[in-house]
Design an enzyme around this catalytic site. Structure first.
Site, PDB file in Angstrom:
ATOM      1  N   THR A 137      -7.214 -12.858  -5.355  1.00  0.00           N
ATOM      2  CA  THR A 137      -5.882 -12.787  -5.967  1.00  0.00           C
ATOM      3  C   THR A 137      -4.825 -13.393  -5.042  1.00  0.00           C
ATOM      4  OG1 THR A 137      -6.539 -10.779  -7.127  1.00  0.00           O
ATOM      5  CG2 THR A 137      -4.183 -11.167  -6.911  1.00  0.00           C
ATOM      6  N   VAL A 138      -4.748 -12.899  -3.811  1.00  0.00           N
ATOM      7  CA  VAL A 138      -3.661 -13.322  -2.917  1.00  0.00           C
ATOM      8  C   VAL A 138      -3.907 -14.738  -2.386  1.00  0.00           C
ATOM      9  CG1 VAL A 138      -2.286 -12.731  -0.883  1.00  0.00           C
ATOM     10  CG2 VAL A 138      -3.253 -10.907  -2.282  1.00  0.00           C
ATOM     11  N   LYS A 143      -3.596  -4.282   5.072  1.00  0.00           N
ATOM     12  CA  LYS A 143      -2.992  -3.050   5.631  1.00  0.00           C
ATOM     13  C   LYS A 143      -4.032  -2.132   6.253  1.00  0.00           C
ATOM     14  CE  LYS A 143      -3.412  -3.057   1.080  1.00  0.00           C
ATOM     15  NZ  LYS A 143      -2.860  -3.781  -0.044  1.00  0.00           N
ATOM     16  N   GLY A 180       3.784  -5.827  -1.064  1.00  0.00           N
ATOM     17  CA  GLY A 180       3.654  -7.159  -1.670  1.00  0.00           C
ATOM     18  C   GLY A 180       4.758  -8.121  -1.285  1.00  0.00           C
ATOM     19  N   ILE A 201       8.009  -7.745  -1.112  1.00  0.00           N
ATOM     20  CA  ILE A 201       9.268  -7.238  -0.528  1.00  0.00           C
ATOM     21  C   ILE A 201       9.288  -7.503   0.977  1.00  0.00           C
ATOM     22  CG2 ILE A 201      10.714  -5.205  -0.123  1.00  0.00           C
ATOM     23  CD1 ILE A 201       9.393  -3.860  -2.491  1.00  0.00           C
ATOM     24  N   GLU A 210      -6.987  -2.408  -5.409  1.00  0.00           N
ATOM     25  CA  GLU A 210      -7.891  -2.778  -4.312  1.00  0.00           C
ATOM     26  C   GLU A 210      -9.306  -2.941  -4.871  1.00  0.00           C
ATOM     27  OE1 GLU A 210      -6.763  -3.292  -0.993  1.00  0.00           O
ATOM     28  OE2 GLU A 210      -4.980  -3.232  -2.211  1.00  0.00           O
ATOM     29  N   ASP A 263      -4.297   3.725   0.323  1.00  0.00           N
ATOM     30  CA  ASP A 263      -3.587   2.457   0.507  1.00  0.00           C
ATOM     31  C   ASP A 263      -2.127   2.737   0.900  1.00  0.00           C
ATOM     32  OD1 ASP A 263      -3.352  -0.598  -0.128  1.00  0.00           O
ATOM     33  OD2 ASP A 263      -1.746   0.322  -1.301  1.00  0.00           O
ATOM     34  N   LYS A 316      -0.010   1.891   4.468  1.00  0.00           N
ATOM     35  CA  LYS A 316       1.299   1.225   4.511  1.00  0.00           C
ATOM     36  C   LYS A 316       2.320   2.107   5.226  1.00  0.00           C
ATOM     37  CE  LYS A 316       0.249  -1.416   0.356  1.00  0.00           C
ATOM     38  NZ  LYS A 316       0.179  -1.353  -1.100  1.00  0.00           N
ATOM     39  N   GLY A 374       0.255  -8.336  -6.569  1.00  0.00           N
ATOM     40  CA  GLY A 374       0.103  -9.512  -7.417  1.00  0.00           C
ATOM     41  C   GLY A 374       0.023 -10.784  -6.593  1.00  0.00           C
TER      42      GLY A 374
END
Ligand code: NAP
Ligand code: HSE
Length: 431
Positions: free
Chosen positions: A14-15, A106, A135, A137, A191, A202, A206, A303
């Site tokens: 995805t990333v 993370k 993500g 931010i 995930e 998760d 963070k 995303g």
């Protein structure tokens, strides 16, 4: 014209695909901002035959990490594989060999961040991880740079997009938990093992990253109290609405006189608090600094493109530093502040229990709360049970967790109590 700097990508899920898409979309402007040309020279994947919905030269794909880690021409490694291993080993090797590293992982940063930061410093290279929290931010950079004049007093964040997406759909559309989780997975938010999202791990990772930066003290994941959203029911959501609250999975870190509170759990947030209005995959980090006051950072927390945006920003920072022949100064974990035991935390509570509807039951429950010093702010009983258990719901004033646990242990033994269905903490009083 400078020779293009070679980048190696570990992962094209995805990333990784998001990063490639942004580079294709905004190539010119990113090159200009980086001040130096660069190119992706190799990409590590598990399955080179997989359809990825993105145009990538198949000659770039490899299944052998050594093609990236052992290539002296590759100056920057971007780790977007996920999981602790082999991601940690690959990041360690890359730094050890004098390569800069950008990661959105993370789990690795929360577990091994301090060690990797020291290694990067000793090799004179950068280690950036903006994509690892919330993500798209920007929050790591503000904590590391823009807010250094402050003593941060508290951080409260919605930092997991999957659970916020699920809770929002359950609240707004009365959607079923399992269906919405499947959608979050299909959208690429969850995930690889969605239990990491649902059970709060998760978010705990963070929180470790945020709190370590905010309070400049090492915090480990096992010190974070962690509860997920799997026990939240439609009934809890309806009672929250009734009392004027929205249920959110919050990651909370607060500076207290004797230490730091660090906890992740579902939370009743008052509807007038800005965090209550953060819906879907959006994340927000609300913090309070002694100089700046209250701040909230808001945006898409998961995303491909939002997270890719954070990763590209880190890549550009690395390239700018590299061009200047410098590397980022290292954040120092110069304090050692203990993390408070959960029993010492003071907060308010929502309690939903089922009791047999007989005269005197409420008085018994109230007496047992009172015996442990728990004071009730509001309460409702729904329906008449004709000797069947009915739900009774309480919201308490602020009390220590140890007192709450002691009172619930007493109440659970009362013959008229069928069960204590849920206990959810209440936060978000604005000053
Ligand atoms: P993903 O979709 O599962 O992609 C992982 C990629 O890494 C895939 O291309 C996979 O190869 C490759 N890979 C995994 N293990 C490998 C191994 N042992 N050897 C070779 N290749 C391997 O994961 P993602 O959602 O992009 O997440 C990547 C990282 O970003 C994670 O640390 C995650 O926590 C973090 N993150 C994700 C999001 C998000 O919204 N998804 C947001 C912020 C941060 P194949 O494609 O061949 O299977
Ligand atoms: N699974 C994570 C989430 C991805 O849902 O927030 C972003 O870190």
């Amino acid at each position: 014209m400078d020779k293009p700097v070679k980048l190696g990508l570990l992962g094209l899920g995805t990333v990784g695909a998001g990063v490639c898409r942004i580079l294709q979309q905004n190539r010119e402007v990113i090159y200009k901002r980086a001040g130096t040309p660069f190119e992706i020279a190799k990409i590590l994947v598990r399955d080179p035959e997989k359809q990825r919905g993105i145009e990538v030269d198949p000659r770039l794909l490899t299944t052998d990490a050594a093609d990236i880690l052992e290539d002296p021409e590759i100056a920057v490694v971007i780790e977007l594989m996920g999981g602790l291993e082999p991601a940690y080993q690959y990041i360690h090797t890359a730094l050890d060999k004098g390569k800069h590293v950008v990661t959105a992982n993370k789990a690795v940063i929360a577990s091994h961040g301090a060690r990797l930061i020291r290694l990067a410093a000793s090799r004179g290279v950068d280690l950036y991880y903006e994509g690892s929290v919330a993500g798209g931010i920007p929050i790591i950079k503000p904590l590391r740079e823009s807010l250094v004049g402050n003593r941060i007093e508290e951080i409260m964040g919605i930092v997991n997009g999957t659970t916020n997406y699920i809770l929002t759909r359950m609240t707004q559309e009365k959607a079923d938990f399992t269906d919405v989780l499947a959608e979050a997975q299909a959208l690429g938010y969850a995930e690889a093992d969605p239990a990491a999202d649902i059970e709060g791990h998760d978010a705990a990772h963070k929180l470790v990253i945020l709190a370590s930066l905010a309070f400049q003290t090492p915090i480990s994941t096992h010190e974070v109290y962690c509860e997920g959203i799997s026990k939240i029911t439609a009934e809890d959501i309806a009672f929250a609405e009734h009392f004027g609250y929205t249920i959110k999975l919050l990651a909370i870190a607060k500076r207290q006189p004797k230490g730091i509170e660090a906890r992740v759990h579902p939370t009743f947030v008052p509807n007038r608090h800005p965090l209550a209005a953060v819906h879907g995959v959006f994340n927000a980090i609300f913090l309070r600094g002694d100089a700046v006051g209250e701040l909230m950072f808001y945006g898409r927390g998961a995303g491909d493109l939002p997270t890719g945006s954070a990763v590209i920003a880190d890549i550009v920072d690395v390239l700018r530093n590299r061009k200047r022949g410098s590397h980022h100064r290292v954040e120092t974990l110069w304090q050692s502040i203990p993390v408070e035991a959960m029993e010492d935390v003071r907060t308010r509570y929502y309690i939903r229990l089922h009791a047999v509807d007989r005269p005197g039951v409420l008085a018994q429950v109230a007496a047992n709360f009172g015996a442990e010093g728990v004071s009730i702010e509001s309460m409702i009983q729904q329906g008449r049970g004709q000797d069947q258990p009915v739900p009774i719901v309480f919201i308490t004033h602020e009390v220590e967790e140890r007192q709450m646990r002691a009172s619930l242990a007493r109440i659970a033994t009362l013959p008229s109590i069928k069960d204590i269905a849920n206990v959810i903490r209440v936060e978000g009083g604005l000053r």
